[in-house]
Design a protein around this motif. Structure first.
Motif, short mmCIF file in Angstrom:
data_model
loop_
_atom_site.label_atom_id
_atom_site.label_comp_id
_atom_site.label_asym_id
_atom_site.label_seq_id
_atom_site.Cartn_x
_atom_site.Cartn_y
_atom_site.Cartn_z
N PRO A 63 0.81 -1.22 0.00
CA PRO A 63 0.00 0.00 0.00
C PRO A 63 0.85 1.27 0.00
CG PRO A 63 -0.90 -1.59 1.55
CD PRO A 63 0.40 -2.15 1.07
N GLU A 64 1.91 1.28 0.79
CA GLU A 64 2.77 2.47 0.85
C GLU A 64 3.42 2.75 -0.51
OE1 GLU A 64 2.69 0.64 4.97
OE2 GLU A 64 2.90 -0.10 2.91
N GLU A 65 3.77 1.69 -1.22
CA GLU A 65 4.37 1.84 -2.55
C GLU A 65 3.35 2.37 -3.54
OE1 GLU A 65 7.59 -1.84 -2.14
OE2 GLU A 65 5.63 -2.19 -3.05
N PHE A 66 2.12 1.86 -3.45
CA PHE A 66 1.05 2.30 -4.35
C PHE A 66 0.78 3.79 -4.17
CE2 PHE A 66 -3.33 3.24 -5.42
CZ PHE A 66 -3.47 2.66 -6.68
N VAL A 67 0.60 4.20 -2.93
CA VAL A 67 0.28 5.61 -2.64
C VAL A 67 1.44 6.52 -3.06
CG1 VAL A 67 -0.25 7.27 -0.83
CG2 VAL A 67 -1.31 5.01 -0.79
N SER A 68 2.66 6.11 -2.78
CA SER A 68 3.82 6.92 -3.16
C SER A 68 3.93 7.03 -4.67
CB SER A 68 5.10 6.30 -2.58
OG SER A 68 5.06 6.27 -1.17
N GLY A 69 3.61 5.93 -5.37
CA GLY A 69 3.63 5.95 -6.82
C GLY A 69 2.60 6.89 -7.41
N MET A 70 1.38 6.88 -6.84
CA MET A 70 0.33 7.78 -7.32
C MET A 70 0.69 9.24 -7.05
SD MET A 70 -1.70 5.79 -8.85
CE MET A 70 -2.99 6.97 -9.26
N ALA A 71 1.36 9.49 -5.92
CA ALA A 71 1.80 10.85 -5.61
C ALA A 71 2.84 11.31 -6.62
CB ALA A 71 2.37 10.90 -4.19
N ALA A 72 3.72 10.40 -7.02
CA ALA A 72 4.74 10.74 -8.02
C ALA A 72 4.08 11.09 -9.35
CB ALA A 72 5.71 9.56 -8.20
N ILE A 73 3.05 10.34 -9.71
CA ILE A 73 2.32 10.63 -10.96
C ILE A 73 1.68 12.02 -10.87
CG2 ILE A 73 0.30 9.99 -12.34
CD1 ILE A 73 0.97 7.05 -11.66
N LEU A 98 -9.48 14.61 -4.93
CA LEU A 98 -10.40 13.76 -4.16
C LEU A 98 -10.18 12.28 -4.44
CD1 LEU A 98 -13.84 15.64 -4.16
CD2 LEU A 98 -12.14 15.48 -2.34
N THR A 99 -9.89 11.94 -5.68
CA THR A 99 -9.60 10.54 -6.01
C THR A 99 -8.39 10.06 -5.22
OG1 THR A 99 -10.56 10.46 -8.23
CG2 THR A 99 -8.68 9.03 -7.82
N GLN A 100 -7.35 10.88 -5.19
CA GLN A 100 -6.12 10.47 -4.51
C GLN A 100 -6.36 10.25 -3.01
OE1 GLN A 100 -3.78 9.60 -6.32
NE2 GLN A 100 -3.05 11.10 -7.79
N VAL A 101 -6.97 11.23 -2.35
CA VAL A 101 -7.11 11.12 -0.89
C VAL A 101 -8.23 10.18 -0.47
CG1 VAL A 101 -6.09 13.38 -0.46
CG2 VAL A 101 -8.56 13.20 -0.74
N ALA A 102 -9.16 9.86 -1.37
CA ALA A 102 -10.25 8.94 -1.03
C ALA A 102 -9.90 7.49 -1.33
CB ALA A 102 -11.52 9.33 -1.79
N TYR A 103 -9.25 7.23 -2.46
CA TYR A 103 -8.94 5.87 -2.85
C TYR A 103 -7.74 5.29 -2.08
CZ TYR A 103 -12.11 5.21 -6.84
OH TYR A 103 -13.22 5.03 -7.62
N SER A 104 -6.73 6.12 -1.86
CA SER A 104 -5.47 5.60 -1.32
C SER A 104 -5.59 4.86 0.01
CB SER A 104 -4.45 6.75 -1.20
OG SER A 104 -4.12 7.24 -2.49
N PRO A 105 -6.30 5.40 1.01
CA PRO A 105 -6.38 4.68 2.30
C PRO A 105 -7.05 3.32 2.21
CG PRO A 105 -7.01 6.98 2.56
CD PRO A 105 -6.96 6.71 1.09
N GLU A 106 -7.91 3.12 1.22
CA GLU A 106 -8.63 1.85 1.10
C GLU A 106 -7.72 0.68 0.72
OE1 GLU A 106 -11.81 0.95 1.82
OE2 GLU A 106 -11.96 2.94 2.70
N HIS A 107 -6.50 0.97 0.31
CA HIS A 107 -5.55 -0.10 -0.03
C HIS A 107 -4.87 -0.66 1.21
CE1 HIS A 107 -5.75 0.37 -4.43
NE2 HIS A 107 -5.97 1.64 -4.16
N PHE A 108 -5.08 -0.01 2.35
CA PHE A 108 -4.47 -0.46 3.60
C PHE A 108 -5.44 -1.33 4.39
CE2 PHE A 108 -1.99 3.15 2.42
CZ PHE A 108 -0.74 3.03 3.02
N GLU A 109 -4.90 -2.35 5.04
CA GLU A 109 -5.73 -3.15 5.94
C GLU A 109 -6.16 -2.30 7.13
OE1 GLU A 109 -5.01 -7.29 7.87
OE2 GLU A 109 -4.12 -7.33 5.86
#
Length: 218
Positions: A63-73, A98-109
């Motif tokens: 999850p941390e890698e996914f979120v960091s990758g989306m931030a880089a994009i 809104l997509t970034q801050v709403a979707y990203s946390p859902e990838h974490f347990e």
């Protein structure tokens, strides 16, 4: 400087169709619009390559890698927006903050941990990117959204589309919370479009809202 406008909504809400209607309305009114996408644009090729990797069903990504990758994009896309903002009246983005801050946390347990990590990463990008002037949020009931997605994809769902109902419900709720925060701070204009009835009605509402932006440009 161009107005920054974004359109958000959960998968299946009908965002793609109404996004095109919004573009058509701008063009009909001789508004110079650049059509972009929060999750990668052709003009910055590496952003699309990274997105494909992050969403590849065969890749195991933390999850941390996914979120960091989306931030880089986001950083890459917005750096390009800075270079062109004097050439256009509006920079319109398919998805956004809104997509970034709403979707990203859902990838974490651990959703609380996910929210904290997402906040730290994306608020950190604000020194290099900017919030939009206006966000369109396309809305429809969760059950309707899931059914539309299934029908449109004929069962061939992406990694995110294939998530269970609770995932999408969590995103919708978080999107509403984050939109209220932006409204309370008076930083962003929020326009919610109900797309649960008819396309004609939603299109007319989009056009009405778009014409209000003419005065913002002038």
């Amino acid at each position: 400087m161009a107005l920054r406008i974004e359109m958000d909504g959960i998968h299946g809400a009908g965002k793609t169709t109404l996004f095109q209607k919004l573009v058509e309305t701008y063009m009909e009114n001789d508004i110079k619009v650049f059509v972009g996408k929060e999750t990668g644009i052709n003009q910055v090729a590496w952003t699309k390559v990274l997105k494909r990797f992050l969403l590849d069903k065969n890749e195991i990504i933390k999850p941390e890698e996914f979120v960091s990758g989306m931030a880089a994009i986001r950083l890459g896309v917005h750096e390009y927006y800075k270079r062109i903002e004097k050439e256009f009246d509006i920079i319109l983005s398919d998805r956004g903050w809104l997509t970034q801050v709403a979707y990203s946390p859902e990838h974490f347990e651990d959703k609380k941990k996910g929210e904290e990590f997402t906040k730290e990463i994306f608020e950190g990008t604000l020194g290099y990117t900017k919030l939009p002037d206006k966000i369109y949020i396309i809305e429809a009931p969760i059950e309707m959204c899931l059914k539309r997605t299934q029908e449109r994809r004929d069962g061939n769902l992406s990694k995110i589309e294939a998530k269970e109902e609770g995932f999408h419900r969590g995103i919708k709720e978080r999107m509403d919370v984050e939109a209220k925060k932006l409204t309370a701070k008076k930083k962003v204009i929020i326009a919610k479009i109900d797309n649960s009835l008819s396309l004609e009605r939603s299109t007319n509402e989009i056009k009405r809202c778009a014409l209000e932006e003419l005065s913002m440009i002038k």
